[in-house]
Design a protein around this motif. Structure first.
Motif, PDB file in Angstrom:
ATOM      1  N   ILE A 188     -16.202   7.389  25.460  1.00  0.00           N
ATOM      2  CA  ILE A 188     -17.175   8.034  25.429  1.00  0.00           C
ATOM      3  C   ILE A 188     -17.643   6.715  23.525  1.00  0.00           C
ATOM      4  O   ILE A 188     -16.634   6.620  22.789  1.00  0.00           O
ATOM      5  CB  ILE A 188     -16.697   9.113  24.821  1.00  0.00           C
ATOM      6  CG1 ILE A 188     -15.716   9.385  23.576  1.00  0.00           C
ATOM      7  CG2 ILE A 188     -16.049   9.913  25.481  1.00  0.00           C
ATOM      8  CD1 ILE A 188     -15.052  11.041  22.851  1.00  0.00           C
ATOM      9  N   ALA A 189     -19.170   7.388  23.331  1.00  0.00           N
ATOM     10  CA  ALA A 189     -20.176   6.874  22.473  1.00  0.00           C
ATOM     11  C   ALA A 189     -19.601   7.298  20.909  1.00  0.00           C
ATOM     12  O   ALA A 189     -19.196   9.180  20.766  1.00  0.00           O
ATOM     13  CB  ALA A 189     -21.308   7.097  22.843  1.00  0.00           C
ATOM     14  N   PHE A 190     -19.206   6.275  20.250  1.00  0.00           N
ATOM     15  CA  PHE A 190     -18.595   6.927  18.836  1.00  0.00           C
ATOM     16  C   PHE A 190     -20.200   8.255  18.313  1.00  0.00           C
ATOM     17  O   PHE A 190     -19.511   8.814  17.051  1.00  0.00           O
ATOM     18  CB  PHE A 190     -18.903   5.233  18.100  1.00  0.00           C
ATOM     19  CG  PHE A 190     -17.995   5.707  16.376  1.00  0.00           C
ATOM     20  CD1 PHE A 190     -17.193   6.139  16.026  1.00  0.00           C
ATOM     21  CD2 PHE A 190     -19.632   5.689  15.541  1.00  0.00           C
ATOM     22  CE1 PHE A 190     -17.210   6.023  14.835  1.00  0.00           C
ATOM     23  CE2 PHE A 190     -19.597   5.797  14.180  1.00  0.00           C
ATOM     24  CZ  PHE A 190     -18.032   6.108  13.719  1.00  0.00           C
ATOM     25  N   ALA A 191     -20.976   7.691  18.136  1.00  0.00           N
ATOM     26  CA  ALA A 191     -22.885   8.203  17.164  1.00  0.00           C
ATOM     27  C   ALA A 191     -22.675  10.082  18.344  1.00  0.00           C
ATOM     28  O   ALA A 191     -22.734  10.646  17.367  1.00  0.00           O
ATOM     29  CB  ALA A 191     -23.689   8.183  18.474  1.00  0.00           C
ATOM     30  N   ASP A 192     -21.939   9.701  19.606  1.00  0.00           N
ATOM     31  CA  ASP A 192     -22.146  11.606  20.261  1.00  0.00           C
ATOM     32  C   ASP A 192     -20.642  11.901  19.380  1.00  0.00           C
ATOM     33  O   ASP A 192     -20.733  13.126  19.836  1.00  0.00           O
ATOM     34  CB  ASP A 192     -21.639  11.032  21.302  1.00  0.00           C
ATOM     35  CG  ASP A 192     -22.556  10.882  22.960  1.00  0.00           C
ATOM     36  OD1 ASP A 192     -23.768  10.445  22.214  1.00  0.00           O
ATOM     37  OD2 ASP A 192     -22.581  10.657  23.954  1.00  0.00           O
ATOM     38  N   VAL A 193     -20.127  11.298  19.332  1.00  0.00           N
ATOM     39  CA  VAL A 193     -18.428  12.334  18.582  1.00  0.00           C
ATOM     40  C   VAL A 193     -18.694  12.421  17.196  1.00  0.00           C
ATOM     41  O   VAL A 193     -18.456  13.476  16.489  1.00  0.00           O
ATOM     42  CB  VAL A 193     -17.371  10.972  18.211  1.00  0.00           C
ATOM     43  CG1 VAL A 193     -16.019  12.033  17.919  1.00  0.00           C
ATOM     44  CG2 VAL A 193     -16.973  10.861  19.897  1.00  0.00           C
ATOM     45  N   VAL A 194     -19.265  12.123  15.978  1.00  0.00           N
ATOM     46  CA  VAL A 194     -20.474  12.519  15.379  1.00  0.00           C
ATOM     47  C   VAL A 194     -21.019  12.800  15.103  1.00  0.00           C
ATOM     48  O   VAL A 194     -20.810  14.042  14.411  1.00  0.00           O
ATOM     49  CB  VAL A 194     -20.669  10.509  14.462  1.00  0.00           C
ATOM     50  CG1 VAL A 194     -21.655  10.987  12.757  1.00  0.00           C
ATOM     51  CG2 VAL A 194     -19.582   9.680  14.264  1.00  0.00           C
TER      52      VAL A 194
END
Length: 730
Positions: free
Chosen positions: A348-354
């Motif tokens: 999963i994308a780091f940006a989506d998690v943040v």
């Protein structure tokens, strides 16, 4: 809003990905409790049902990660919404045909969900009876035959003579048509649910006219429930809140039914009412608190081929978790990703998690969230990580010390609404440099077993941009306690796997507990737990470890007791450690009743009855359970003990243990103890089955007549299953 329009239904597009979109017709059931979702497949119609009680969240617009992944296929935000449903891994993502339709459905569902959430105990019980009625009404005629009622009673673990059941059926069949309407069935259910043990208690406090008035209710609250400051005005307000009969309510009299609803309410829950709000001192250093913490937060399943999901972060944060893990790796497109390295778990994308952390960090609790970064990224992608966090989190992200002159960690109160980054920090420099790898990140997979990080000596190059975001939770390898005392400070944190932590517990418990008074320690599961199982957190809490990270995705005894601890203090994710772990040297393995840390307490529990116990999953339809209760104490070694009630044969509906002896426990260190109630089904042919369970900290148990609201190992409520007990704690 027009609920009638929702009853007629509407067409939606169900979206799973850019390439998976299917038309669905959705209708609101006539009782406004379910959504019926129908679709065509291979020329045949089929439908599924969504229980509105299980809708945890309604996300309007692009609030779910799915929408951003659609790219140029993205529909109008005003037509999109997502339903987060308990028991489903991913939200139900829907596109309405018009923005007006989307608004009607989202507002309608919000209204219905709020109504169900705000039901009082009487309403919740009536709703459960209605669910039973609908389940039994196979032909959907709106009435139950006597045969249908008897089949339902078998499912509900109700055992009685045919003569008794027939007599009650005839008494409640007012229409005389050998069928029960819902009102008649409700009356029938009320009669078979009669609780003589509550009736006896009720009559104990009634006046000479067998009426329970505010004066008598106040006496019950003082004498039995231990509420010394209660007034008649308080008791009168309780009568108004719980008495269902309007005539009695107007004359300030509580009937036995009102008394029963009161006993089932949060006022008489075994969990002390003060714990439902933040009540602890929140101005101590962070090291003085247990902090709710998740390991491999991104995983929904095992650690080899399991699915990674942004939703896992959302669920953990909504459960009050205050420390989440981000296992960061280089993405092929130049954007950092999160997954379990060297495995087949999805990415999963780091940006989506943040973004998800930004949106959900403070919905359940205002107190700080720690991002535990496991960094495997190259310097360019580390710089992108830092930029993403700064741009996405903005002022939430802590980038400077709260008080530069302080020589201790700031408090949860001082860090309210802030997000902290845990990771490596460079020495004072303006350039990227090599640093030793994170303790957990340095664990190298070799034949499925992780090596000790101290033997790998792995180095990574750390970007200054990422380093600058690490203020208080600065990762430092743990060598030994003297080294930590002389060569580190309050800003450092050590990460230890469970084996190393338990070795320290067994060999240097006093030094371990003293160390944890001033510096944070994070514990994580050993690498061989590829099935995402958990270790027992109790021993490590007992030496004051603050961040005891568990696999939240796994429902087991370990996460169950974790839920019990962090139910305290309003579920805010921070629980202050007891005094024995804040001063001096404490060893939970050697403490006795003569130790200075001992606070001897006696707990007497009388298990009186149980109500509407479910059948274990493994039971046959024709089985009626034979329940018994195990009450156990866990905590320090000296306090571990358990006792068992007798077995009640063939009765899971309303078993009683009134003739059993009072269960007594003498507890030496109650401040570290937990009480567990396990309801079991006796099996003469094999292992006994768990029916329901509940755990709470010893110091959170309330005195008096209390109901224990049972749940699953995963802490999910088993409504309306309860135990009725009497507690005396001295």
């Amino acid at each position: 809003m027009s609920l009638s329009a929702m009853e007629e239904g509407a067409f939606f597009i169900k979206v799973k990905s850019a390439h998976w979109r299917k038309t669905r017709h959705i209708e609101l059931s006539r009782d406004h409790l379910n959504l019926h979702i129908s679709h065509q497949s291979c020329g045949k119609s089929s439908f599924s049902i969504v229980d509105i009680k299980k809708i945890n969240e309604i996300r309007i617009g692009y609030q779910s990660p799915i929408w951003e992944r659609l790219g140029h296929h993205l529909p109008d935000a005003e037509q999109c919404f997502s339903l987060v449903i308990d028991g489903r891994e991913q939200p139900l993502n829907l596109v309405s045909m018009t923005k007006e339709s989307a608004e009607l459905w989202t507002r309608g569902l919000q209204h219905l969900s709020a109504n169900l959430e705000n039901l009082d105990i009487k309403g919740k019980r009536l709703l459960w009876v209605w669910d039973c009625f609908k389940t039994a009404d196979k032909d959907q005629s709106g009435k139950l035959s006597y045969k249908e009622v008897k089949k339902l009673l078998d499912k509900l673990n109700f055992q009685a003579t045919s003569d008794y059941i027939d007599r009650v059926l005839k008494d409640t069949d007012i229409s005389g048509d050998n069928l029960l309407s819902f009102d008649e069935f409700s009356d029938f259910f009320k009669k078979i649910s009669w609780r003589p043990e509550v009736e006896r208690l009720y009559k104990t406090y009634c006046d000479a006219d067998l009426k329970l008035q505010p004066k008598e209710l106040a006496r019950f609250l003082r004498e039995d429930q231990g509420l010394n400051d209660v007034t008649e005005e308080t008791a009168m307000s309780l009568v108004k809140s719980f008495e269902p009969d309007e005539n009695l309510r107007s004359t300030h009299v509580m009937s036995i039914y009102g008394f029963m609803y009161f006993l089932l309410s949060p006022h008489c829950d075994v969990f002390n009412a003060k714990e439902r709000k933040v009540h602890m001192d929140m101005t101590r250093p962070l090291s003085h608190y247990y902090i709710a913490s998740s390991h491999n937060t991104y995983l929904a399943d095992d650690q080899l081929i399991g699915k990674s999901s942004v939703e896992c972060y959302i669920r953990a944060l909504e459960r009050g978790c205050r420390c989440v893990e981000l296992d960061c790796w280089d993405g092929e497109d130049g954007q950092p990703i999160i997954y379990h390295g060297y495995t087949l778990t999805s990415k999963i994308a780091f940006a989506d998690v943040v973004e998800a952390i930004r949106d959900y960090a403070f919905k359940t609790s205002d107190y700080p969230v720690i991002l535990s970064i496991e960094n495997h990224c190259s310097v360019p992608q580390q710089k992108k990580m830092a930029l993403i966090m700064k741009e996405t989190l903005g002022d939430m992200l802590l980038q400077n010390p709260v008080d530069p002159s302080s020589h201790m960690l700031p408090s949860p109160e001082a860090l309210k609404g802030r997000i902290l980054v845990k990771g490596k920090r460079l020495k004072e420099t303006n350039e990227d440099e090599e640093v030793s790898d994170e303790d957990e990140a340095a664990d190298v997979e070799e034949n499925g077993v992780k090596k000790n990080p101290s033997k790998t000596n792995k180095k990574i190059k750390l970007s200054k941009e990422l380093s600058d975001l690490v203020i208080y939770a600065q990762s430092r390898h743990f060598h030994n306690f003297p080294d930590a005392k002389h060569n580190s400070d309050f800003r450092h944190i050590s990460s230890l796997n469970e084996d190393k932590a338990m070795n320290l517990y067994n060999s240097q418990a006093e030094e371990f507990s003293e160390h944890n008074q001033w510096q944070l320690v994070r514990i994580y599961p050993k690498g061989t737990r590829t099935n995402s199982s958990n270790y027992d957190p109790l021993a490590l809490w007992n030496v004051g470890c603050q961040i005891v990270a568990l696999n939240y995705q796994t429902e087991d005894r370990e996460t169950h007791i974790n839920d019990a601890l962090f139910r305290r203090n309003g579920g805010c994710g921070y629980v202050i450690k007891p005094d024995c772990l804040l001063t001096g040297k404490f060893n939970p393995s050697t403490v006795t009743n003569k130790s200075p840390f001992a606070q001897p307490s006696r707990l007497q529990i009388r298990v009186i009855s149980a109500q509407q116990l479910p059948k274990p999953i493994t039971s046959k339809k024709s089985d009626v359970i034979d329940p018994y209760v195990i009450v156990s104490v866990t905590g320090c070694d000296v306090d571990k003990q358990s006792k068992t009630t007798s077995v009640v044969d063939d009765n899971g509906f309303n078993p009683t243990w009134e003739n059993d002896l009072v269960i007594t426990f003498d507890v030496i260190v109650p401040q570290l103890a937990f009480i567990t109630f396990d309801v079991m089904d006796k099996d003469s042919m094999g292992d006994d089955d768990l029916v329901g369970t509940y755990t709470l900290p010893y110091n959170s148990i309330a005195n008096g007549y209390r109901h224990v609201h049972l749940g699953s190992i995963g802490s999910k409520p088993l409504l309306p299953s309860t135990l009725f007990i009497n507690v005396k704690k001295t």
